[in-house]
Design an enzyme around this catalytic site. Structure first.
Site, PDB file in Angstrom:
ATOM      1  N   GLU A  34      14.249 -11.677 -27.146  1.00 24.63           N
ATOM      2  CA  GLU A  34      13.443 -10.543 -27.622  1.00 24.63           C
ATOM      3  C   GLU A  34      14.127  -9.969 -28.868  1.00 24.63           C
ATOM      4  O   GLU A  34      15.326  -9.721 -28.865  1.00 24.63           O
ATOM      5  CB  GLU A  34      13.322  -9.483 -26.518  1.00 24.63           C
ATOM      6  N   THR A  44       2.829  -3.765 -25.887  1.00 18.02           N
ATOM      7  CA  THR A  44       2.903  -3.363 -24.477  1.00 18.02           C
ATOM      8  C   THR A  44       3.332  -1.910 -24.293  1.00 18.02           C
ATOM      9  O   THR A  44       3.035  -1.305 -23.268  1.00 18.02           O
ATOM     10  CB  THR A  44       3.846  -4.338 -23.732  1.00 18.02           C
ATOM     11  N   SER A  48      -3.768   1.602 -24.213  1.00 19.63           N
ATOM     12  CA  SER A  48      -4.478   2.610 -23.410  1.00 19.63           C
ATOM     13  C   SER A  48      -4.125   2.537 -21.925  1.00 19.63           C
ATOM     14  O   SER A  48      -4.508   3.431 -21.159  1.00 19.63           O
ATOM     15  CB  SER A  48      -5.993   2.458 -23.579  1.00 19.63           C
ATOM     16  N   ILE A  50      -5.305   0.601 -19.639  1.00 17.71           N
ATOM     17  CA  ILE A  50      -6.469   0.402 -18.770  1.00 17.71           C
ATOM     18  C   ILE A  50      -6.455  -1.028 -18.224  1.00 17.71           C
ATOM     19  O   ILE A  50      -6.286  -1.982 -18.998  1.00 17.71           O
ATOM     20  CB  ILE A  50      -7.803   0.579 -19.547  1.00 17.71           C
ATOM     21  N   HIS A  52      -8.867  -3.267 -17.519  1.00 19.49           N
ATOM     22  CA  HIS A  52     -10.314  -3.387 -17.751  1.00 19.49           C
ATOM     23  C   HIS A  52     -10.944  -4.244 -16.660  1.00 19.49           C
ATOM     24  O   HIS A  52     -10.348  -5.240 -16.219  1.00 19.49           O
ATOM     25  CB  HIS A  52     -10.582  -4.032 -19.114  1.00 19.49           C
ATOM     26  N   ILE A 339      -3.252 -12.195 -28.019  1.00 21.68           N
ATOM     27  CA  ILE A 339      -3.378 -11.461 -26.750  1.00 21.68           C
ATOM     28  C   ILE A 339      -3.547  -9.967 -27.056  1.00 21.68           C
ATOM     29  O   ILE A 339      -2.661  -9.152 -26.831  1.00 21.68           O
ATOM     30  CB  ILE A 339      -2.177 -11.747 -25.810  1.00 21.68           C
ATOM     31  N   SER A 345      -4.545  -6.394 -19.132  1.00 16.30           N
ATOM     32  CA  SER A 345      -5.261  -6.714 -17.892  1.00 16.30           C
ATOM     33  C   SER A 345      -5.134  -8.196 -17.549  1.00 16.30           C
ATOM     34  O   SER A 345      -5.129  -8.568 -16.384  1.00 16.30           O
ATOM     35  CB  SER A 345      -6.755  -6.382 -18.048  1.00 16.30           C
ATOM     36  N   CYS A 405      11.177  19.230 -18.166  1.00 16.93           N
ATOM     37  CA  CYS A 405       9.711  19.126 -18.269  1.00 16.93           C
ATOM     38  C   CYS A 405       9.159  18.195 -17.202  1.00 16.93           C
ATOM     39  O   CYS A 405       8.131  18.460 -16.604  1.00 16.93           O
ATOM     40  CB  CYS A 405       9.287  18.588 -19.632  1.00 16.93           C
ATOM     41  N   CYS A 445      16.683  17.385 -23.151  1.00 16.12           N
ATOM     42  CA  CYS A 445      17.454  16.405 -22.369  1.00 16.12           C
ATOM     43  C   CYS A 445      18.082  15.289 -23.183  1.00 16.12           C
ATOM     44  O   CYS A 445      18.971  14.589 -22.694  1.00 16.12           O
ATOM     45  CB  CYS A 445      16.594  15.815 -21.255  1.00 16.12           C
TER      46      CYS A 445
HETATM   47  C1  LIG Z   1      -4.097   0.214 -29.431  1.00 15.14           C
HETATM   48  C2  LIG Z   1      -4.123  -0.790 -28.314  1.00 15.14           C
HETATM   49  C3  LIG Z   1      -4.809  -0.515 -27.122  1.00 15.14           C
HETATM   50  C4  LIG Z   1      -4.851  -1.457 -26.106  1.00 15.14           C
HETATM   51  N1  LIG Z   1      -5.400  -1.125 -24.905  1.00 15.14           N
HETATM   52  C5  LIG Z   1      -5.410  -2.030 -23.893  1.00 15.14           C
HETATM   53  C6  LIG Z   1      -5.908  -1.693 -22.626  1.00 15.14           C
HETATM   54  O1  LIG Z   1      -6.246  -0.562 -22.354  1.00 15.14           O
HETATM   55  N2  LIG Z   1      -5.983  -2.670 -21.690  1.00 15.14           N
HETATM   56  C7  LIG Z   1      -5.607  -3.940 -21.936  1.00 15.14           C
HETATM   57  O2  LIG Z   1      -5.767  -4.796 -21.076  1.00 15.14           O
HETATM   58  N3  LIG Z   1      -5.040  -4.273 -23.119  1.00 15.14           N
HETATM   59  C8  LIG Z   1      -4.924  -3.344 -24.088  1.00 15.14           C
HETATM   60  N4  LIG Z   1      -4.349  -3.648 -25.278  1.00 15.14           N
HETATM   61  C9  LIG Z   1      -3.790  -4.978 -25.462  1.00 15.14           C
HETATM   62  C10 LIG Z   1      -2.409  -5.086 -24.831  1.00 15.14           C
HETATM   63  O3  LIG Z   1      -1.603  -4.006 -25.198  1.00 15.14           O
HETATM   64  C11 LIG Z   1      -1.783  -6.383 -25.315  1.00 15.14           C
HETATM   65  O4  LIG Z   1      -2.706  -7.417 -25.091  1.00 15.14           O
HETATM   66  C12 LIG Z   1      -0.513  -6.721 -24.596  1.00 15.14           C
HETATM   67  O5  LIG Z   1       0.377  -5.641 -24.583  1.00 15.14           O
HETATM   68  C13 LIG Z   1       0.120  -7.913 -25.293  1.00 15.14           C
HETATM   69  O6  LIG Z   1       1.326  -8.188 -24.689  1.00 15.14           O
HETATM   70  P1  LIG Z   1       2.239  -9.326 -25.294  1.00 15.14           P
HETATM   71  O7  LIG Z   1       3.409  -9.450 -24.416  1.00 15.14           O
HETATM   72  O8  LIG Z   1       1.402 -10.544 -25.510  1.00 15.14           O
HETATM   73  O9  LIG Z   1       2.621  -8.802 -26.735  1.00 15.14           O
HETATM   74  P2  LIG Z   1       3.685  -7.672 -27.130  1.00 15.14           P
HETATM   75  O10 LIG Z   1       3.699  -6.569 -26.176  1.00 15.14           O
HETATM   76  O11 LIG Z   1       3.429  -7.345 -28.556  1.00 15.14           O
HETATM   77  O12 LIG Z   1       5.057  -8.422 -26.969  1.00 15.14           O
HETATM   78  C14 LIG Z   1       5.496  -9.401 -27.872  1.00 15.14           C
HETATM   79  C15 LIG Z   1       7.006  -9.294 -27.913  1.00 15.14           C
HETATM   80  O13 LIG Z   1       7.522 -10.350 -28.704  1.00 15.14           O
HETATM   81  C16 LIG Z   1       8.590  -9.855 -29.480  1.00 15.14           C
HETATM   82  N5  LIG Z   1       8.737 -10.750 -30.624  1.00 15.14           N
HETATM   83  C17 LIG Z   1       7.861 -10.954 -31.623  1.00 15.14           C
HETATM   84  N6  LIG Z   1       8.333 -11.846 -32.491  1.00 15.14           N
HETATM   85  C18 LIG Z   1       9.536 -12.228 -32.049  1.00 15.14           C
HETATM   86  C19 LIG Z   1      10.517 -13.116 -32.537  1.00 15.14           C
HETATM   87  N7  LIG Z   1      10.332 -13.804 -33.663  1.00 15.14           N
HETATM   88  N8  LIG Z   1      11.671 -13.267 -31.835  1.00 15.14           N
HETATM   89  C20 LIG Z   1      11.874 -12.574 -30.676  1.00 15.14           C
HETATM   90  N9  LIG Z   1      10.970 -11.703 -30.180  1.00 15.14           N
HETATM   91  C21 LIG Z   1       9.808 -11.533 -30.849  1.00 15.14           C
HETATM   92  C22 LIG Z   1       8.130  -8.459 -29.856  1.00 15.14           C
HETATM   93  O14 LIG Z   1       9.206  -7.629 -30.243  1.00 15.14           O
HETATM   94  C23 LIG Z   1       7.468  -8.006 -28.573  1.00 15.14           C
HETATM   95  O15 LIG Z   1       8.365  -7.344 -27.717  1.00 15.14           O
HETATM   96  C24 LIG Z   1      -4.250  -2.714 -26.300  1.00 15.14           C
HETATM   97  C25 LIG Z   1      -3.534  -2.972 -27.478  1.00 15.14           C
HETATM   98  C26 LIG Z   1      -3.441  -2.004 -28.459  1.00 15.14           C
HETATM   99  C27 LIG Z   1      -2.607  -2.252 -29.665  1.00 15.14           C
END
Ligand SMILES: Cc1cc2nc3c(=O)[nH]c(=O)nc-3n(C[C@H](O)[C@H](O)[C@H](O)COP(=O)(O)OP(=O)(O)OC[C@H]3O[C@@H](n4cnc5c(N)ncnc54)[C@H](O)[C@@H]3O)c2cc1C
Length: 493
Positions: A34, A44, A48, A50, A52, A339, A345, A405, A445
């Site tokens: 990471e 992540t 929101s 949610i 879904h 993603i 979800s 808080c 805190c």
């Molecule tokens: C505004 C918003 C609202 C959303 N609301 C919802 C919701 O309500 N419900 C829902 O189901 N989904 C929602 N989503 C989507 C959801 O947040 C994402 O689909 C999900 O968090 C993606 O997870 P991930 O692990 O694929 O990506 P991320 O959480 O982005 O994790 C990727 C990780 O990889 C790391 N990384 C990247 N490049 C490198 C590298 N070169 N070397 C090492 N590490 C690296 C990053 O630092 C990060 O920690 C929303 C997204 C957004 C932005």
């Protein structure tokens, strides 16, 4: 030094953590790299929250498939990990005849996707369910299976369970280059080290396409779509008990007003295409847009309750669907790209499939002795008097309130640092315990939390960071400033 593992996962967001936990069930060495200093630092941590139901995604798409399957896994997953999960239901509201048509289409789409219980509610029933709703509402799609979770707390608990079962996590490791060696192993170069693995899994969120383009014959372009939010303080009587959506558009699900599992109210997000995926700024234009649109749902919007604003960035692909699975042109390389919502979800189901495919390829045998997940203790703020007295008698640190808080104790902060993948920063403690999440946003805190981190981890106090990068909060000792030193040398503290 080259570290060898069977499986290397890039990215410790919800997807990478879920994949790691699924793979921990097999006899294989698994390493997660990471780039930030903690889990869940990408999308992540800023969404929101949610779960879904799955009425929105196009039938037949991977988004629809994984959304419905993943959502059905969350209630059991959260119960087994001691995590908050609230099936509060959702309403997609309509203000005119065109919205009614959209809502009817969403209902049919949801039914095609296998979502049950969808109903259309009319004005009077809606206002009796949610009296704060705009009285101009004419109808809504009622989605009883929609739920809310705490996205980052879910990722933390899942990562802990993976680590308890042998998965290693390394932070501040930015994967800069990936190659396939002549012997078929992947060579992964980070900013500070070099790794080898038999299988590589790309869960890099906004940087997914960057990794993909180094290994695949087909090139991808990622669109970074930012969403800004208002977070309102906990209230005795939150304005809404359901998640209230407006009708979706091609840019996403629109601005919602939703309770959170901790009793706050969330307003947002916007949908703005930006260049830099790390640009999680909030802007006056973006926040005004949130307020303007949220007021259509909630005319008596209470802006005075706002305690913070934040934004997250969606990893959007032009094809508007997830990519999940092996890469045809690069055997041994697996990916979960694009993603965006409903990615939170979907993550448990995506992980199940990816882990199954990888286990088949490597011919892995399942462990017969998975260490069970350690269910998180009930937070002090949720204990009754008897439970509190018992906790304090066992360890006086339960009686020392650090965050006023949110009523978070010293014992809980120490426990957060000692977790299998423990907090190392002030934000890490905040997201694991809620210390600093309240109205004063850590004003009271934060110094006390910094002291505890320094004590628990052995780093010097000025080296304690707020979050990733160089986010130091102390500039130096008063003594050195009195002597006229302006530049603090951290190594000499
Ligand atoms: C505004 C918003 C609202 C959303 N609301 C919802 C919701 O309500 N419900 C829902 O189901 N989904 C929602 N989503 C989507 C959801 O947040 C994402 O689909 C999900 O968090 C993606 O997870 P991930 O692990 O694929 O990506 P991320 O959480 O982005 O994790 C990727 C990780 O990889 C790391 N990384 C990247 N490049 C490198 C590298 N070169 N070397 C090492 N590490 C690296 C990053 O630092 C990060 O920690 C929303 C997204 C957004 C932005």
């Amino acid at each position: 030094m080259k570290t060898m593992s069977d499986i290397l996962i890039i990215g410790a967001g919800i997807t990478g953590c879920c994949v790691a936990r699924e793979l921990a069930a097999y006899h294989a060495s698994v390493l997660v790299l990471e780039k930030e200093s903690d889990l869940a630092e990408g999308a992540t941590k800023a969404n929101s929250g949610i779960v879904h139901a799955g009425y929105d995604a196009v039938p037949g798409s991977l988004k629809a498939y994984y959304n419905v399957r993943g959502a059905s896994m969350y209630s059991g997953l959260c119960a087994s990990l001691g995590l908050p999960y609230k099936q509060c239901g959702a309403l997609v509201i309509g203000m005119n005849d065109q919205d009614r048509e959209t809502i009817e289409k969403l209902r049919l789409r949801g039914e095609k996707n296998g979502v049950s219980g969808l109903r259309i509610l009319e004005h009077d029933e809606l206002l009796s369910l949610e009296p704060e709703l705009n009285p101009a509402v004419i109808c809504a799609l009622y989605v009883p299976s929609s739920a809310i979770i705490s996205p980052y707390e879910t990722a933390f608990a899942i990562a802990d369970h993976a680590a308890l079962n042998g998965v290693s996590f390394r932070f501040n490791e930015n994967v800069e280059a990936v190659h396939v060696q002549p012997d078929g192993l992947f060579r992964v170069l980070t900013s500070s080290d070099e790794y080898l693995c038999r299988v590589l899994v790309n869960c890099a969120g906004s940087y997914g396409a960057q990794i993909h383009n180094q290994l695949s014959d087909t090139k991808l372009d990622m669109i970074h779509r930012r969403g800004q939010y208002y977070l309102l303080d906990r209230m005795d009587h939150p304005p809404f008990t359901h998640t209230i959506f407006q009708c979706p558009s091609s840019m996403g699900k629109g601005v919602l007003v939703s309770p959170t599992v901790h009793g706050n109210t969330l307003l947002g997000p916007t949908a703005e295409d930006i260049v830099d995926p790390m640009d999680t700024a909030t802007t006056s234009e973006g926040l005004s847009e949130v307020l303007r649109k949220a007021a259509l749902t909630w005319p008596n919007i209470s802006v005075r309750s706002n305690i913070t604003n934040f934004s997250g960035v969606r990893a959007h692909l032009a094809t508007d669907d997830f990519i999940v699975g092996p890469c045809d042109s690069c055997p041994g390389y697996y990916e979960a790209i694009g993603i965006e919502s409903p990615g939170l979800s979907s993550a448990p189901a995506i992980a199940q499939d990816l882990a199954g495919m990888i286990a088949d390829q490597l011919n892995l045998s399942a462990k017969s002795d998975m260490v069970p997940c350690s269910v998180l203790p009930v937070p002090f703020r949720d204990m009754n008097t008897e439970e509190r007295e018992k906790a304090v008698a066992a360890d006086p640190a339960w009686g020392n309130i650090i965050c006023r808080c949110e009523t978070v104790t010293e014992a809980e902060i120490r426990a957060a640092i000692r977790r299998p993948v423990g907090a190392r920063t002030i934000d890490g403690v905040k997201r694991r315990t809620r210390a600093g999440m309240g109205r004063c946003q850590g004003g009271f805190c934060m110094p006390r939390v910094a002291d505890i981190i320094a004590e628990e981890t052995g780093v010097s106090l000025p080296d304690v960071k707020k979050g990733s990068g160089d986010s130091f909060i102390l500039a130096g000792s008063v003594e050195s400033f009195l002597k006229g030193d302006t530049a603090y040398d951290r190594s000499e503290y």
